[in-house]
Design a protein around this motif. Structure first.
Motif, mmCIF file in Angstrom:
data_model
loop_
_atom_site.group_PDB
_atom_site.id
_atom_site.type_symbol
_atom_site.label_atom_id
_atom_site.label_comp_id
_atom_site.label_asym_id
_atom_site.label_seq_id
_atom_site.Cartn_x
_atom_site.Cartn_y
_atom_site.Cartn_z
ATOM 1 N N THR A 55 40.132 29.064 -72.294
ATOM 2 C CA THR A 55 39.176 28.032 -72.700
ATOM 3 C C THR A 55 39.887 26.877 -73.394
ATOM 4 O O THR A 55 39.554 25.709 -73.164
ATOM 5 N N TYR A 56 40.868 27.196 -74.226
ATOM 6 C CA TYR A 56 41.647 26.133 -74.888
ATOM 7 C C TYR A 56 42.289 25.234 -73.829
ATOM 8 O O TYR A 56 42.253 24.003 -73.929
ATOM 9 N N GLY A 57 42.852 25.864 -72.790
ATOM 10 C CA GLY A 57 43.465 25.098 -71.694
ATOM 11 C C GLY A 57 42.456 24.175 -71.021
ATOM 12 O O GLY A 57 42.752 23.009 -70.746
ATOM 13 N N LEU A 115 41.425 13.103 -86.366
ATOM 14 C CA LEU A 115 41.261 14.385 -87.055
ATOM 15 C C LEU A 115 41.050 15.510 -86.040
ATOM 16 O O LEU A 115 41.678 16.578 -86.117
ATOM 17 N N HIS A 116 40.148 15.246 -85.064
ATOM 18 C CA HIS A 116 39.865 16.237 -84.021
ATOM 19 C C HIS A 116 41.160 16.605 -83.281
ATOM 20 O O HIS A 116 41.442 17.770 -83.038
ATOM 21 N N LEU A 117 41.945 15.592 -82.970
ATOM 22 C CA LEU A 117 43.206 15.818 -82.263
ATOM 23 C C LEU A 117 44.190 16.617 -83.106
ATOM 24 O O LEU A 117 44.797 17.582 -82.627
ATOM 25 N N HIS A 158 32.997 19.700 -71.916
ATOM 26 C CA HIS A 158 33.914 19.813 -73.053
ATOM 27 C C HIS A 158 33.185 20.362 -74.285
ATOM 28 O O HIS A 158 33.720 21.199 -75.007
ATOM 29 N N ILE A 159 31.967 19.887 -74.494
ATOM 30 C CA ILE A 159 31.214 20.362 -75.666
ATOM 31 C C ILE A 159 30.788 21.819 -75.475
ATOM 32 O O ILE A 159 30.936 22.645 -76.387
ATOM 33 N N ALA A 160 30.302 22.160 -74.271
ATOM 34 C CA ALA A 160 29.863 23.535 -74.016
ATOM 35 C C ALA A 160 31.036 24.510 -74.165
ATOM 36 O O ALA A 160 30.906 25.562 -74.807
ATOM 37 N N SER A 184 40.930 14.202 -69.302
ATOM 38 C CA SER A 184 40.162 13.459 -68.300
ATOM 39 C C SER A 184 39.328 12.389 -68.977
ATOM 40 O O SER A 184 39.276 11.239 -68.529
ATOM 41 N N LEU A 185 38.665 12.764 -70.079
ATOM 42 C CA LEU A 185 37.834 11.792 -70.797
ATOM 43 C C LEU A 185 38.697 10.672 -71.361
ATOM 44 O O LEU A 185 38.326 9.497 -71.321
ATOM 45 N N ARG A 186 39.857 11.037 -71.857
ATOM 46 C CA ARG A 186 40.727 10.061 -72.496
ATOM 47 C C ARG A 186 41.261 9.040 -71.495
ATOM 48 O O ARG A 186 41.328 7.841 -71.781
HETATM 49 C C1 HEM Z 1 36.063 23.436 -81.042
HETATM 50 C C2 HEM Z 1 35.215 22.979 -80.181
HETATM 51 C C3 HEM Z 1 35.238 21.555 -79.663
HETATM 52 C C4 HEM Z 1 34.172 20.703 -79.635
HETATM 53 C C5 HEM Z 1 32.756 21.016 -80.082
HETATM 54 C C6 HEM Z 1 34.651 19.445 -79.110
HETATM 55 C C7 HEM Z 1 33.885 18.311 -78.920
HETATM 56 C C8 HEM Z 1 34.343 17.068 -78.604
HETATM 57 C C9 HEM Z 1 33.541 15.872 -78.476
HETATM 58 C C10 HEM Z 1 32.023 15.777 -78.689
HETATM 59 C C11 HEM Z 1 34.366 14.855 -78.139
HETATM 60 C C12 HEM Z 1 33.969 13.392 -77.876
HETATM 61 C C13 HEM Z 1 33.839 13.212 -76.377
HETATM 62 C C14 HEM Z 1 33.488 11.804 -76.008
HETATM 63 O O1 HEM Z 1 32.308 11.486 -76.072
HETATM 64 O O2 HEM Z 1 34.382 11.012 -75.713
HETATM 65 C C15 HEM Z 1 35.698 15.398 -78.053
HETATM 66 C C16 HEM Z 1 36.822 14.654 -77.759
HETATM 67 C C17 HEM Z 1 38.085 15.180 -77.629
HETATM 68 N N1 HEM Z 1 38.428 16.522 -77.705
HETATM 69 FE FE1 HEM Z 1 37.226 18.000 -78.247
HETATM 70 N N2 HEM Z 1 35.987 19.555 -78.819
HETATM 71 C C18 HEM Z 1 36.380 20.833 -79.123
HETATM 72 C C19 HEM Z 1 37.638 21.368 -78.941
HETATM 73 C C20 HEM Z 1 38.719 20.684 -78.454
HETATM 74 C C21 HEM Z 1 40.030 21.249 -78.167
HETATM 75 C C22 HEM Z 1 40.378 22.745 -78.318
HETATM 76 C C23 HEM Z 1 40.820 20.220 -77.734
HETATM 77 C C24 HEM Z 1 42.244 20.204 -77.302
HETATM 78 C C25 HEM Z 1 43.091 21.143 -77.352
HETATM 79 C C26 HEM Z 1 40.033 19.022 -77.786
HETATM 80 C C27 HEM Z 1 40.511 17.772 -77.487
HETATM 81 C C28 HEM Z 1 39.784 16.615 -77.521
HETATM 82 C C29 HEM Z 1 40.345 15.276 -77.320
HETATM 83 C C30 HEM Z 1 41.817 14.939 -77.070
HETATM 84 C C31 HEM Z 1 39.264 14.391 -77.408
HETATM 85 C C32 HEM Z 1 39.354 12.852 -77.315
HETATM 86 C C33 HEM Z 1 39.152 12.386 -75.924
HETATM 87 C C34 HEM Z 1 39.306 10.882 -75.907
HETATM 88 O O3 HEM Z 1 40.241 10.388 -76.554
HETATM 89 O O4 HEM Z 1 38.492 10.229 -75.274
HETATM 90 N N3 HEM Z 1 38.767 19.326 -78.221
HETATM 91 N N4 HEM Z 1 35.661 16.758 -78.334
#
Ligand code: HEM
Ligand code: HEM
Length: 160
Positions: A38-40, A131-133, A67-69, A48-50
């Motif tokens: 799932t992490y992968g 922060l998320h990153l 991605h959210i699910a 893809s979004l980025r």
């Molecule tokens: C823990 C559960 C996670 C949730 C609930 C979550 C949720 C989200 C959401 C809502 C966004 C914004 C999407 C958008 O509208 O552009 C996002 C972006 C992103 N997520 Fe997650 N995420 C999770 C885990 C992860 C993991 C494990 C990774 C990578 C190893 C990851 C990498 C990213 C990245 C790189 C973006 C930014 C994409 C961009 O720059 O447009 N996320 N995530």
């Protein structure tokens, strides 16, 4: 007379009185496999979004929902793992903290929850995305650590 503590351990024992402690690491190994998979997928969907940020191809809402699910699946898997780990360890020893696997496990739980929380800030603040990153980068290291320490404690239960 039984103490409350003994009663608790007895309750837990209902799950643990299997032939051996091996059931714990079987579940842990499977759930961990799904966790890493799932992490992968999170990396793939996030990249893809980025790549298309700013543009709006038709598949974007779909990948975003995915991605959210999958993020929620990841959180559920980690919560399952920590629950099984704690119940199993309490059932077996009656206490926690038998190796650094405890710290590694609690660290992973904290990171995955913070990652989910930080995701809610990506479109609201300027610091949400970095922060998320950052949290997910540390999460990768923490997942490797918990696998390594988990694998080490498993060695104690394998027939030699
Ligand atoms: C823990 C559960 C996670 C949730 C609930 C979550 C949720 C989200 C959401 C809502 C966004 C914004 C999407 C958008 O509208 O552009 C996002 C972006 C992103 N997520 Fe997650 N995420 C999770 C885990 C992860 C993991 C494990 C990774 C990578 C190893 C990851 C990498 C990213 C990245 C790189 C973006 C930014 C994409 C961009 O720059 O447009 N996320 N995530
Ligand atoms: C996200 C992943 C994981 C989390 C959150 C987690 C969490 C925990 C926690 C909190 C404990 C109690 C430890 C203590 O109090 O000393 C535990 C015990 C245990 N876990 Fe995990 N674990 C994970 C992955 C794994 C993996 C991959 C394995 C091995 C395949 C594993 C095997 C075990 C075993 C055998 C125990 C019994 C502890 C002992 O004998 O010292 N766990 N786990």
């Amino acid at each position: 007379m039984e103490t409350a503590h003994e009663n608790g351990v007895f309750l837990v024992g209902a799950f643990v009185d299997l032939p051996s402690f091996i059931w714990l690491w079987r579940i842990a190994a499977w759930a961990m496999g799904f966790t890493v998979f799932t992490y992968g997928l999170q990396v793939v969907t996030a990249l893809s979004l980025r790549l298309v940020r700013g543009q709006r191809p038709r598949w974007v809402p779909w990948v975003r929902s995915l991605h959210i699910a999958l993020g929620l699946v990841l959180i559920a898997l980690v919560l399952l793992l920590v629950t099984v780990g704690i119940i199993g360890t309490l059932g077996h020893y009656g206490s926690l903290g038998h190796s650094s696997h405890l710290v590694a496990g609690l660290g992973v739980v904290t990171l995955v929850l913070l990652s989910g929380l930080s995701a809610t800030q990506i479109h609201r603040t300027s610091w949400g995305r970095p922060l998320h990153l950052g949290l997910n980068g540390i999460l990768l290291i923490a997942l490797a650590w918990v696998s390594w320490t988990g694998w080490q404690v498993v060695q104690k239960y394998l027939p030699s």
